[in-house]
Design a protein around this motif. Structure first.
Motif, PDB file in Angstrom:
ATOM      1  N   GLY A 130       0.819  -1.207   0.000  1.00  0.00           N
ATOM      2  CA  GLY A 130       0.000   0.000   0.000  1.00  0.00           C
ATOM      3  C   GLY A 130       0.854   1.258   0.000  1.00  0.00           C
ATOM      4  N   SER A 131       1.975   1.210   0.720  1.00  0.00           N
ATOM      5  CA  SER A 131       2.906   2.347   0.722  1.00  0.00           C
ATOM      6  C   SER A 131       3.492   2.566  -0.663  1.00  0.00           C
ATOM      7  CB  SER A 131       4.039   2.104   1.722  1.00  0.00           C
ATOM      8  OG  SER A 131       3.538   1.963   3.021  1.00  0.00           O
ATOM      9  N   ILE A 132       3.804   1.487  -1.355  1.00  0.00           N
ATOM     10  CA  ILE A 132       4.338   1.601  -2.717  1.00  0.00           C
ATOM     11  C   ILE A 132       3.298   2.232  -3.636  1.00  0.00           C
ATOM     12  CG2 ILE A 132       5.073   0.260  -4.734  1.00  0.00           C
ATOM     13  CD1 ILE A 132       6.456  -1.665  -2.746  1.00  0.00           C
ATOM     14  N   VAL A 133       2.048   1.804  -3.515  1.00  0.00           N
ATOM     15  CA  VAL A 133       0.983   2.382  -4.348  1.00  0.00           C
ATOM     16  C   VAL A 133       0.820   3.868  -4.043  1.00  0.00           C
ATOM     17  CG1 VAL A 133      -1.515   2.348  -4.786  1.00  0.00           C
ATOM     18  CG2 VAL A 133      -0.243   0.207  -4.669  1.00  0.00           C
ATOM     19  N   LEU A 134       0.833   4.228  -2.768  1.00  0.00           N
ATOM     20  CA  LEU A 134       0.705   5.635  -2.377  1.00  0.00           C
ATOM     21  C   LEU A 134       1.866   6.467  -2.920  1.00  0.00           C
ATOM     22  CD1 LEU A 134      -1.008   7.606  -0.700  1.00  0.00           C
ATOM     23  CD2 LEU A 134       0.459   7.066   1.240  1.00  0.00           C
ATOM     24  N   LEU A 135       3.079   5.941  -2.839  1.00  0.00           N
ATOM     25  CA  LEU A 135       4.239   6.647  -3.392  1.00  0.00           C
ATOM     26  C   LEU A 135       4.151   6.771  -4.911  1.00  0.00           C
ATOM     27  CD1 LEU A 135       7.039   5.076  -1.170  1.00  0.00           C
ATOM     28  CD2 LEU A 135       6.422   7.498  -1.249  1.00  0.00           C
ATOM     29  N   ALA A 136       3.661   5.729  -5.573  1.00  0.00           N
ATOM     30  CA  ALA A 136       3.507   5.793  -7.029  1.00  0.00           C
ATOM     31  C   ALA A 136       2.485   6.852  -7.417  1.00  0.00           C
ATOM     32  CB  ALA A 136       3.098   4.423  -7.575  1.00  0.00           C
ATOM     33  N   ILE A 137       1.392   6.942  -6.670  1.00  0.00           N
ATOM     34  CA  ILE A 137       0.390   7.986  -6.940  1.00  0.00           C
ATOM     35  C   ILE A 137       1.005   9.366  -6.724  1.00  0.00           C
ATOM     36  CG2 ILE A 137      -1.783   8.989  -6.113  1.00  0.00           C
ATOM     37  CD1 ILE A 137      -2.710   6.063  -5.579  1.00  0.00           C
ATOM     38  N   ALA A 138       1.797   9.520  -5.670  1.00  0.00           N
ATOM     39  CA  ALA A 138       2.463  10.804  -5.414  1.00  0.00           C
ATOM     40  C   ALA A 138       3.403  11.167  -6.550  1.00  0.00           C
ATOM     41  CB  ALA A 138       3.224  10.752  -4.090  1.00  0.00           C
ATOM     42  N   ALA A 139       4.129  10.194  -7.078  1.00  0.00           N
ATOM     43  CA  ALA A 139       5.038  10.458  -8.196  1.00  0.00           C
ATOM     44  C   ALA A 139       4.265  10.886  -9.439  1.00  0.00           C
ATOM     45  CB  ALA A 139       5.880   9.214  -8.501  1.00  0.00           C
ATOM     46  N   ILE A 140       3.142  10.242  -9.695  1.00  0.00           N
ATOM     47  CA  ILE A 140       2.322  10.618 -10.855  1.00  0.00           C
ATOM     48  C   ILE A 140       1.802  12.040 -10.701  1.00  0.00           C
ATOM     49  CG2 ILE A 140       0.130  10.143 -12.028  1.00  0.00           C
ATOM     50  CD1 ILE A 140       0.691   7.153 -11.490  1.00  0.00           C
ATOM     51  N   VAL A 141       1.349  12.373  -9.501  1.00  0.00           N
ATOM     52  CA  VAL A 141       0.829  13.724  -9.266  1.00  0.00           C
ATOM     53  C   VAL A 141       1.923  14.763  -9.470  1.00  0.00           C
ATOM     54  CG1 VAL A 141      -0.048  15.273  -7.470  1.00  0.00           C
ATOM     55  CG2 VAL A 141      -1.059  13.011  -7.765  1.00  0.00           C
ATOM     56  N   ILE A 142       3.112  14.496  -8.961  1.00  0.00           N
ATOM     57  CA  ILE A 142       4.216  15.455  -9.100  1.00  0.00           C
ATOM     58  C   ILE A 142       4.615  15.618 -10.563  1.00  0.00           C
ATOM     59  CG2 ILE A 142       6.672  15.824  -8.605  1.00  0.00           C
ATOM     60  CD1 ILE A 142       6.131  14.715  -5.803  1.00  0.00           C
ATOM     61  N   VAL A 143       4.668  14.518 -11.308  1.00  0.00           N
ATOM     62  CA  VAL A 143       5.051  14.598 -12.719  1.00  0.00           C
ATOM     63  C   VAL A 143       4.000  15.331 -13.532  1.00  0.00           C
ATOM     64  CG1 VAL A 143       5.394  13.196 -14.786  1.00  0.00           C
ATOM     65  CG2 VAL A 143       6.554  12.589 -12.677  1.00  0.00           C
ATOM     66  N   ARG A 144       2.738  15.137 -13.202  1.00  0.00           N
ATOM     67  CA  ARG A 144       1.641  15.730 -13.980  1.00  0.00           C
ATOM     68  C   ARG A 144       1.352  17.180 -13.607  1.00  0.00           C
ATOM     69  NH1 ARG A 144       1.026  12.466 -18.230  1.00  0.00           N
ATOM     70  NH2 ARG A 144       0.860  10.326 -17.553  1.00  0.00           N
TER      71      ARG A 144
END
Length: 148
Positions: A130-144
């Motif tokens: 779940g932490s990995i998924v949350l970090l991946a979502i954060a990375a997508i938000v930052i990139v976008r």
């Protein structure tokens, strides 16, 4: 601050003029302070890069001596690569410096799951995933996010 001081601050473009409690520093002091910390930051980044390359070299020697390559070894090499990339981005100022720590955290959590997967409580594996998924979502938000 009077209206004339406030108008003067707007005209000169001095952001410190609006805050009377902010200490005034001269341009030369600003140059030496910011320049000094910039030099220290760059030296520490170079040291971090060299230490990372040294650790990667030690890891490669260990892999060579063992004669086997494990998934944990590959993930560790990704960690070293991401640290070097983070140093390059921080040193050059190009790219988003916030993405690489997120990638490092994702890789470190993945490595932790791989190394301790059999001995770990299934609930902890779910938390880490779940932490990995949350970090991946954060990375997508930052990139976008639009850059200014």
């Amino acid at each position: 601050m009077s209206d004339s001081d406030s108008n003067n601050a707007r005209q000169t473009g001095d952001p410190d003029a609006n805050n009377p409690g902010f200490p005034k520093i001269s341009n030369s002091e600003h140059f030496f302070i910011v320049g000094g910390f910039d030099v220290i930051m760059k030296l520490l980044l170079i040291l971090t890069g060299l230490m990372t390359l040294g650790a990667a070299g030690i890891e490669i020697v260990g892999i060579y001596e063992n004669g086997t390559i494990d998934l944990a070894d590959i993930l560790m090499m990704f960690l070293y690569t991401e640290v070097v990339a983070m140093v390059v981005v921080s040193y050059t100022g190009r790219g988003s410096p916030f993405i690489y720590p997120i990638f490092i955290a994702i890789t470190a959590l993945s490595r932790l799951i791989v190394l301790q997967g059999k001995e770990m409580d299934p609930q902890n594996i779910l938390f880490e995933a779940g932490s990995i998924v949350l970090l991946a979502i954060a990375a997508i938000v930052i990139v976008r996010l639009p850059r200014r």
